[in-house]
Design a protein around this motif. Structure first.
Motif, short mmCIF file in Angstrom:
data_model
loop_
_atom_site.label_atom_id
_atom_site.label_comp_id
_atom_site.label_asym_id
_atom_site.label_seq_id
_atom_site.Cartn_x
_atom_site.Cartn_y
_atom_site.Cartn_z
N ASP A 77 -84.27 -38.67 18.53
CA ASP A 77 -84.68 -38.22 17.19
C ASP A 77 -83.53 -37.64 16.38
O ASP A 77 -83.41 -37.92 15.20
CB ASP A 77 -85.79 -37.17 17.29
CG ASP A 77 -87.08 -37.75 17.85
OD1 ASP A 77 -87.21 -38.99 17.83
OD2 ASP A 77 -87.92 -36.98 18.29
N GLU A 123 -82.30 -39.07 12.65
CA GLU A 123 -82.26 -38.23 11.46
C GLU A 123 -80.90 -38.27 10.78
O GLU A 123 -80.81 -38.26 9.56
CB GLU A 123 -82.60 -36.78 11.82
CG GLU A 123 -84.08 -36.57 12.07
CD GLU A 123 -84.39 -35.16 12.52
OE1 GLU A 123 -83.53 -34.27 12.36
OE2 GLU A 123 -85.49 -34.96 13.04
N HIS A 147 -80.86 -41.68 8.97
CA HIS A 147 -81.85 -41.86 7.91
C HIS A 147 -82.50 -40.53 7.52
O HIS A 147 -83.63 -40.26 7.87
CB HIS A 147 -82.96 -42.81 8.39
CG HIS A 147 -82.45 -44.15 8.81
ND1 HIS A 147 -81.98 -45.07 7.92
CD2 HIS A 147 -82.33 -44.71 10.03
CE1 HIS A 147 -81.60 -46.14 8.57
NE2 HIS A 147 -81.78 -45.95 9.85
N GLU A 179 -84.66 -38.00 5.56
CA GLU A 179 -85.83 -38.18 4.69
C GLU A 179 -86.07 -36.90 3.88
O GLU A 179 -85.79 -35.81 4.35
CB GLU A 179 -87.08 -38.47 5.53
CG GLU A 179 -86.95 -39.69 6.41
CD GLU A 179 -86.90 -40.99 5.63
OE1 GLU A 179 -87.35 -41.02 4.47
OE2 GLU A 179 -86.39 -41.97 6.19
N GLU A 210 -93.41 -39.19 3.79
CA GLU A 210 -92.53 -40.12 4.51
C GLU A 210 -92.02 -39.49 5.80
O GLU A 210 -91.92 -40.16 6.82
CB GLU A 210 -91.34 -40.54 3.64
CG GLU A 210 -91.70 -41.57 2.59
CD GLU A 210 -90.47 -42.04 1.83
OE1 GLU A 210 -89.39 -42.16 2.44
OE2 GLU A 210 -90.61 -42.27 0.62
N GLU A 211 -91.71 -38.19 5.75
CA GLU A 211 -91.24 -37.49 6.96
C GLU A 211 -92.31 -37.51 8.05
O GLU A 211 -92.01 -37.73 9.22
CB GLU A 211 -90.85 -36.05 6.64
CG GLU A 211 -89.54 -35.92 5.92
CD GLU A 211 -89.16 -34.48 5.66
OE1 GLU A 211 -89.62 -33.57 6.40
OE2 GLU A 211 -88.39 -34.25 4.71
N THR A 223 -92.53 -41.05 9.38
CA THR A 223 -91.33 -41.32 10.17
C THR A 223 -91.43 -40.65 11.53
O THR A 223 -91.10 -41.26 12.55
CB THR A 223 -90.07 -40.84 9.42
OG1 THR A 223 -89.98 -41.53 8.17
CG2 THR A 223 -88.81 -41.09 10.23
N GLU A 224 -91.91 -39.43 11.55
CA GLU A 224 -92.07 -38.72 12.83
C GLU A 224 -93.07 -39.43 13.73
O GLU A 224 -92.86 -39.55 14.94
CB GLU A 224 -92.51 -37.28 12.58
CG GLU A 224 -92.66 -36.46 13.84
CD GLU A 224 -91.42 -36.42 14.71
OE1 GLU A 224 -91.58 -36.37 15.96
OE2 GLU A 224 -90.29 -36.44 14.19
N ARG A 263 -91.38 -42.47 15.15
CA ARG A 263 -90.46 -42.03 16.21
C ARG A 263 -91.21 -41.75 17.51
O ARG A 263 -90.77 -42.14 18.59
CB ARG A 263 -89.70 -40.78 15.79
CG ARG A 263 -88.61 -41.02 14.84
CD ARG A 263 -87.83 -39.74 14.61
NE ARG A 263 -87.01 -39.91 13.44
CZ ARG A 263 -86.89 -39.02 12.48
NH1 ARG A 263 -87.51 -37.88 12.56
NH2 ARG A 263 -86.12 -39.26 11.45
#
Length: 172
Positions: free
Chosen positions: A92, A96, A99, A101, A106-107, A110-111, A114
């Motif tokens: 992770d 980060e 990319h 964020e 979006e975060e 994205t999490e 991941r």
């Protein structure tokens, strides 16, 4: 200066350009596969050493990048076999850095992606990394794994299905 010295000098300059052009890609691949920056740097060094020693035998049937990725993946696999496990929990932090964020929605998404990626088996994570993150074409991935292009389509489809299932389980 004789002809052999000139040839060797041109070969070294050409290979230096290859290293400059592809170092970051090979390093990123190592980080994504091994989740360890130090190991990834060692993989990149080993990859370019192996490539340099085999440079004269490179036939150009694929791009240099594809050829280097094939070498790097083999080096990573040997490292993973040696350590007998995959350390995805440290991935992770590296994602980060690549990319960052800013949008909270979006975060969150994205999490969740991941988390879903972490749950995938390393071969599924690898093929998704090559296709989605590195932007490689099916034919280049086929050359890396030395399999028919249809096999890549099939493996990629299965990896996407698995990712979707893992994502849905996290989302619910």
């Amino acid at each position: 200066m004789n002809t052999n010295e000139i040839f060797e000098m041109n070969r070294n300059e050409e290979f230096e350009g290859v290293v400059k052009a592809h170092w970051a890609d090979v390093l990123r691949l190592g980080i994504l596969m091994l989740a360890d920056e130090t190991e990834a740097e060692e993989v990149a060094q080993q990859t370019f050493f192996k490539a340099y020693t085999a440079w004269d035998s490179f036939e150009g049937r694929s791009s240099v990048r594809t050829w280097l990725f094939r070498i790097a993946i083999n080096v990573c696999r040997r490292n993973l076999t040696t350590r007998k496990r995959f350390r995805g929990e440290r991935l992770d932090r590296h994602i980060e850095l690549v990319h960052p964020e800013t949008d909270p929605h979006e975060e969150l998404m994205t999490e969740k992606v991941r988390q879903a990626l972490k749950l995938l088996a390393p071969p599924h994570r690898l093929i998704l990394t090559l296709f989605c993150i590195e932007g490689m074409k099916h034919q280049d991935i086929a050359r890396i794994f030395d399999v028919p292009e249809g096999t890549v389509w099939s493996r990629l489809h299965k990896a996407k299905q698995q990712l979707k299932e893992k994502f849905q389980a996290i989302k619910d």
